[in-house]
Design a protein around this motif. Sequence first.
Motif, PDB file in Angstrom:
ATOM      1  N   SER A  49      49.494  35.547  48.713  1.00 37.72           N
ATOM      2  CA  SER A  49      49.045  34.374  47.948  1.00 37.72           C
ATOM      3  C   SER A  49      47.855  34.692  47.052  1.00 37.72           C
ATOM      4  CB  SER A  49      48.687  33.229  48.902  1.00 37.72           C
ATOM      5  OG  SER A  49      47.534  33.548  49.659  1.00 37.72           O
ATOM      6  N   ASN A  50      47.180  35.809  47.326  1.00 33.02           N
ATOM      7  CA  ASN A  50      46.022  36.199  46.520  1.00 33.02           C
ATOM      8  C   ASN A  50      46.414  36.987  45.278  1.00 33.02           C
ATOM      9  OD1 ASN A  50      44.620  36.850  49.698  1.00 33.02           O
ATOM     10  ND2 ASN A  50      43.983  35.140  48.384  1.00 33.02           N
ATOM     11  N   ILE A  51      47.687  37.293  45.137  1.00 35.44           N
ATOM     12  CA  ILE A  51      48.141  38.090  44.003  1.00 35.44           C
ATOM     13  C   ILE A  51      48.469  37.190  42.812  1.00 35.44           C
ATOM     14  CG2 ILE A  51      50.007  39.558  43.149  1.00 35.44           C
ATOM     15  CD1 ILE A  51      50.173  40.847  45.856  1.00 35.44           C
ATOM     16  N   SER A  52      47.880  37.509  41.669  1.00 33.43           N
ATOM     17  CA  SER A  52      48.172  36.796  40.431  1.00 33.43           C
ATOM     18  C   SER A  52      48.245  37.809  39.300  1.00 33.43           C
ATOM     19  CB  SER A  52      47.093  35.748  40.118  1.00 33.43           C
ATOM     20  OG  SER A  52      47.273  35.214  38.818  1.00 33.43           O
ATOM     21  N   VAL A  53      49.442  38.047  38.813  1.00 34.33           N
ATOM     22  CA  VAL A  53      49.609  38.986  37.706  1.00 34.33           C
ATOM     23  C   VAL A  53      48.913  38.460  36.454  1.00 34.33           C
ATOM     24  CG1 VAL A  53      51.298  40.102  36.189  1.00 34.33           C
ATOM     25  CG2 VAL A  53      51.761  39.896  38.644  1.00 34.33           C
ATOM     26  N   LYS A  54      48.944  37.144  36.263  1.00 34.76           N
ATOM     27  CA  LYS A  54      48.318  36.544  35.083  1.00 34.76           C
ATOM     28  C   LYS A  54      46.823  36.803  35.062  1.00 34.76           C
ATOM     29  CE  LYS A  54      47.484  32.109  32.757  1.00 34.76           C
ATOM     30  NZ  LYS A  54      47.687  30.639  32.812  1.00 34.76           N
ATOM     31  N   VAL A  55      46.149  36.537  36.194  1.00 35.57           N
ATOM     32  CA  VAL A  55      44.706  36.751  36.263  1.00 35.57           C
ATOM     33  C   VAL A  55      44.384  38.235  36.132  1.00 35.57           C
ATOM     34  CG1 VAL A  55      42.655  36.573  37.720  1.00 35.57           C
ATOM     35  CG2 VAL A  55      44.280  34.671  37.611  1.00 35.57           C
ATOM     36  N   THR A  56      45.181  39.066  36.775  1.00 30.85           N
ATOM     37  CA  THR A  56      44.952  40.509  36.711  1.00 30.85           C
ATOM     38  C   THR A  56      45.092  41.019  35.283  1.00 30.85           C
ATOM     39  OG1 THR A  56      45.780  40.784  38.966  1.00 30.85           O
ATOM     40  CG2 THR A  56      45.700  42.750  37.587  1.00 30.85           C
ATOM     41  N   ARG A  57      46.102  40.542  34.580  1.00 25.88           N
ATOM     42  CA  ARG A  57      46.317  40.967  33.197  1.00 25.88           C
ATOM     43  C   ARG A  57      45.151  40.522  32.313  1.00 25.88           C
ATOM     44  NH1 ARG A  57      51.422  39.540  32.585  1.00 25.88           N
ATOM     45  NH2 ARG A  57      50.898  37.401  32.017  1.00 25.88           N
ATOM     46  N   GLU A  58      44.694  39.288  32.476  1.00 23.61           N
ATOM     47  CA  GLU A  58      43.575  38.783  31.677  1.00 23.61           C
ATOM     48  C   GLU A  58      42.287  39.525  32.021  1.00 23.61           C
ATOM     49  OE1 GLU A  58      41.595  36.536  28.827  1.00 23.61           O
ATOM     50  OE2 GLU A  58      43.722  36.888  29.188  1.00 23.61           O
TER      51      GLU A  58
END
Length: 338
Positions: A159-168
């Motif tokens: 649940s802590n994984i966010s590709v969007k946040v990581t990419r930004e």
Amino acid sequence: MSADLKNSTSNGCENLLISEEQQEKINEVRRLVGPLPDKLSVYCSDASISRHLRARNWNVKKATKMLKETLKWRLAYKPEEIRWDEVAREAETGKIYRSNYVDKHGRTVLVMRPSCQNSKSTRAQIRYLVYCMENAILNLPQNQEQMIWLIDFHGFNLSNISVKVTRETAHVLQDHYPERLGVAILYNPPKFFEPFWTVVKPFLEPKTANKVKFVYSDDPNTKNIMEDLFDMDQIESAFGGKDAAGFDINKYAERMREDDKRMPSFWEKGNALAAAPQPVLTTTTCFNPTNLASDSDASDEKADKSPSDGVDVEALSPDNDLPVPNDSSNAAAARDVN
């Protein structure tokens, strides 16, 4: 570039020796960027331009485009004006904070705990990250340009994984804070993180990806990475150190508010120049930015009407020249945080 001038070492420290050829490229980038208003020229020291050039393998055209994009971003985003009370809510869980110790090379340490994420807003998360980056740079010693990231994966789950946040995050850090990362230590990442890393890695420049180190508490070989970088008596127990004190948001808030008071004077030209870790030339050649063109009275009148300190944000296109300053007599280069 000769072998002795290559800037990579096993501990992540950068060799800041600059050859005559590289200094000429720094000067060329400054010429291509052109005269700047004080608010932007403070970010265009030799050290800053050198970081952009290193990030683009000393390609003048690419580094100039990158620097112009960063200047446009800084003018609009105003990262140096973010204050603690604006982002304090994001910090409550200790998901990112500046430690009260440095590594053995004097580099600022940012601790990150992705399992402590307390916000669903990408905008708020990125704004707090930018605040932390600016604060980390504020606290760098004069002879250092880079920082360390310690990423604690305790409690981390899908649940802590966010590709969007990581990419930004990758976009902001790589494009606007080039060569600021010394080493990123991923401490005890779970097995399911490996396929996520495979997805994320292409977002990163190869040079950045190579600074990421995986460390496991039950692996003596990777534990040596920690011991080589840190005094283990100072580091938190979560990272195998001897400091058992946890994150205290109230004490941390006091530290940040005190740092906020220092930020405006830090970016005054004299202080910024004194704090800048300028590259050491390998020849007697030295760049002295003088004779910058003055602007006209008509431009001064236009500046008084502009909401962006006389600078047209849209004019700051990577493919266009940057605006001429209202008073270019003070356009001497000082320190850039990028």
